[in-house]
Scaffold this active site. Structure first.
Site, short mmCIF file in Angstrom:
data_model
loop_
_atom_site.label_atom_id
_atom_site.label_comp_id
_atom_site.label_asym_id
_atom_site.label_seq_id
_atom_site.Cartn_x
_atom_site.Cartn_y
_atom_site.Cartn_z
N GLY A 9 0.82 -1.22 0.00
CA GLY A 9 0.00 0.00 0.00
C GLY A 9 0.85 1.26 0.00
N ARG A 11 1.84 3.19 -2.28
CA ARG A 11 1.41 4.31 -3.13
C ARG A 11 0.29 5.12 -2.50
NH1 ARG A 11 -1.41 2.58 -6.92
NH2 ARG A 11 -1.40 0.34 -6.51
N GLY A 99 -2.58 -2.26 9.51
CA GLY A 99 -3.31 -1.03 9.81
C GLY A 99 -4.59 -0.95 9.01
N ASN A 127 -6.46 1.35 15.03
CA ASN A 127 -6.08 2.76 15.02
C ASN A 127 -4.67 2.91 15.57
OD1 ASN A 127 -5.96 5.60 15.28
ND2 ASN A 127 -8.20 5.65 15.28
N HIS A 155 -15.36 10.10 9.09
CA HIS A 155 -14.16 9.93 8.26
C HIS A 155 -14.33 10.64 6.92
CE1 HIS A 155 -13.15 6.74 11.14
NE2 HIS A 155 -11.92 6.87 10.70
N LYS A 159 -13.11 6.72 2.34
CA LYS A 159 -13.01 5.50 3.15
C LYS A 159 -13.97 4.45 2.61
CE LYS A 159 -13.08 3.88 7.94
NZ LYS A 159 -11.86 3.08 7.78
N GLY A 165 -13.04 0.42 11.79
CA GLY A 165 -12.45 -0.58 12.67
C GLY A 165 -12.32 -0.02 14.09
P1 NAP Z 1 -5.43 4.76 0.01
O1 NAP Z 1 -4.83 6.10 -0.11
O2 NAP Z 1 -6.55 4.37 -0.90
O3 NAP Z 1 -4.23 3.69 -0.15
C1 NAP Z 1 -4.40 2.31 -0.32
C2 NAP Z 1 -3.38 1.86 -1.33
O4 NAP Z 1 -3.33 0.44 -1.34
C3 NAP Z 1 -3.72 2.32 -2.76
O5 NAP Z 1 -2.56 2.87 -3.35
C4 NAP Z 1 -4.11 1.01 -3.44
O6 NAP Z 1 -3.82 1.01 -4.83
C5 NAP Z 1 -3.22 0.05 -2.70
N1 NAP Z 1 -3.61 -1.34 -2.85
C6 NAP Z 1 -4.84 -1.88 -3.05
N2 NAP Z 1 -4.76 -3.22 -3.13
C7 NAP Z 1 -3.45 -3.52 -2.96
C8 NAP Z 1 -2.72 -4.74 -2.94
N3 NAP Z 1 -3.32 -5.93 -3.13
N4 NAP Z 1 -1.38 -4.69 -2.73
C9 NAP Z 1 -0.75 -3.53 -2.55
N5 NAP Z 1 -1.37 -2.32 -2.59
C10 NAP Z 1 -2.71 -2.34 -2.78
O7 NAP Z 1 -5.95 4.50 1.50
P2 NAP Z 1 -5.33 5.06 2.87
O8 NAP Z 1 -6.09 6.24 3.29
O9 NAP Z 1 -3.84 5.11 2.73
O10 NAP Z 1 -5.74 3.89 3.86
C11 NAP Z 1 -5.27 2.58 3.69
C12 NAP Z 1 -5.90 1.68 4.74
O11 NAP Z 1 -5.47 2.09 6.05
C13 NAP Z 1 -7.44 1.74 4.79
O12 NAP Z 1 -7.95 0.46 5.11
C14 NAP Z 1 -7.72 2.69 5.94
O13 NAP Z 1 -8.99 2.45 6.53
C15 NAP Z 1 -6.61 2.31 6.88
N6 NAP Z 1 -6.24 3.32 7.86
C16 NAP Z 1 -5.82 2.83 9.05
C17 NAP Z 1 -5.42 3.71 10.03
C18 NAP Z 1 -4.95 3.14 11.35
O14 NAP Z 1 -4.63 3.93 12.24
N7 NAP Z 1 -4.95 1.83 11.53
C19 NAP Z 1 -5.42 5.07 9.80
C20 NAP Z 1 -5.81 5.54 8.54
C21 NAP Z 1 -6.22 4.64 7.58
P3 NAP Z 1 -4.95 1.42 -5.92
O15 NAP Z 1 -5.21 2.88 -5.67
O16 NAP Z 1 -4.30 1.14 -7.23
O17 NAP Z 1 -6.14 0.58 -5.64
#
Ligand code: NAP
Length: 267
Positions: A9, A11, A99, A127, A155, A159, A165
């Site tokens: 992830g 990117r 995450g 989180n 959010h 999302k 979560g």
């Molecule tokens: P985002 O900007 O959409 O980033 C997700 C990335 O993962 C995108 O670049 C996507 O590519 C890529 N991806 C999708 N499938 C993949 C795979 N099989 N292998 C590798 N990369 C892949 O989302 P984000 O805001 O960064 O959030 C990512 C995740 O973290 C979400 O589930 C969000 O809910 C979670 N999150 C968690 C926390 C925490 O504190 N735990 C905080 C914030 C967010 P494409 O665009 O090409 O699909």
């Protein structure tokens, strides 16, 4: 020893912020990116390039493991990708720090089983923000006394999953101390579908999605003639980074399954 971290992830918004934070942190470095496309290209500062800059992108975790020997796979992808990624990582002997939200209870159970079977760390962090983890702990503490609870999570509108979560985890933590009971009027009539939110462990969760928001949650605990509101706001993805670094370090110390950063902090 330098902890070698691969990121799935990279990117994305969280992945690119985490890559920068890990690169600046002592005792760890980003060695590779796992993706479903761009095999053989490079991820550098949130962009993909054919030039050898940043780290190499792999679409096969087996090949990534052979060539880069990561200690940890940090997953910040999407609800479809996270489970197979974490499972494959542990099968290869790579610690898993997750995450990404959206894992089901069954998937969490399977990851726990695999982690225990292999004796390898799997840290799930609904989180990563320390402030949000404290908000959940304080809410569970308060629910000992004020057992009528509703959760509003808010959010950004990109999302994918709802409820968050964090909200589900908060309800789980509260459920461990709250005596189960019916909240609201027993003869309540709902005239618009979803008006009362989702029911999780007998508590209502309301999910708001709007541009301008990042990650916010408010836990409302009502009593006779009083209301306690516990609220946390993440305004910047940097708020998640101390928790990301903590989980990566802890994964090297604890060959076990951990669900929630509250198990890794003293509070
Ligand atoms: P985002 O900007 O959409 O980033 C997700 C990335 O993962 C995108 O670049 C996507 O590519 C890529 N991806 C999708 N499938 C993949 C795979 N099989 N292998 C590798 N990369 C892949 O989302 P984000 O805001 O960064 O959030 C990512 C995740 O973290 C979400 O589930 C969000 O809910 C979670 N999150 C968690 C926390 C925490 O504190 N735990 C905080 C914030 C967010 P494409 O665009 O090409 O699909």
């Amino acid at each position: 020893m330098t902890i070698r971290v691969a990121i799935a992830g990279i990117r994305g918004r969280m992945g690119s912020t985490a890559a920068a934070a890990i690169s600046e942190a002592a005792g760890m470095k980003v060695v590779a990116a796992l993706d479903y496309k761009y095999d053989g290209m490079y991820a550098s500062e949130g962009t993909v390039t054919a030039e050898p800059a940043g780290v190499r992108i792999y679409t096969s975790l087996v090949e990534l493991n052979e060539q880069q020997q990561p200690d940890v796979l940090l997953d910040l992808t999407d609800p479809e990708a996270v489970f197979p990624n974490a499972r494959k990582a542990m099968a290869l002997g790579i610690c898993s720090v997750v995450g990404t939200s959206g894992l089901t209870i069954e998937e969490l159970g399977q990851l726990q089983e695999l982690s225990e079977q292999k004796g390898i760390a799997c840290i799930i962090a609904p989180n990563f923000s320390i402030g949000a983890v404290l908000m959940m702990k304080f809410a569970a503490q308060a629910a000992h006394y004020l057992g009528d609870v509703e959760i509003i999570e808010m959010h950004h509108d990109r999302k994918l999953d709802a409820p968050s979560g964090t909200a589900v985890k908060t309800a789980d933590m509260i459920a461990q101390v709250r005596t189960p009971h019916l909240q609201g009027h027993p003869d309540e009539q709902v005239h618009a579908y979803g008006a009362r939110g989702a029911d999780v462990q007998g508590m209502k969760i309301h999910s708001v999605r709007l541009p301008g928001l990042l990650a916010h949650q408010q836990v409302m605990l009502g009593g006779e003639g009083e209301l306690l509101t516990i609220r946390h706001d993440s305004f910047d993805r940097k708020s998640f980074m101390p928790g990301v670094l903590l989980a990566i370090r802890e994964s090297m110390q604890r060959p076990e399954f951990v669900n929630g950063l509250e198990h890794l902090i003293q509070a």
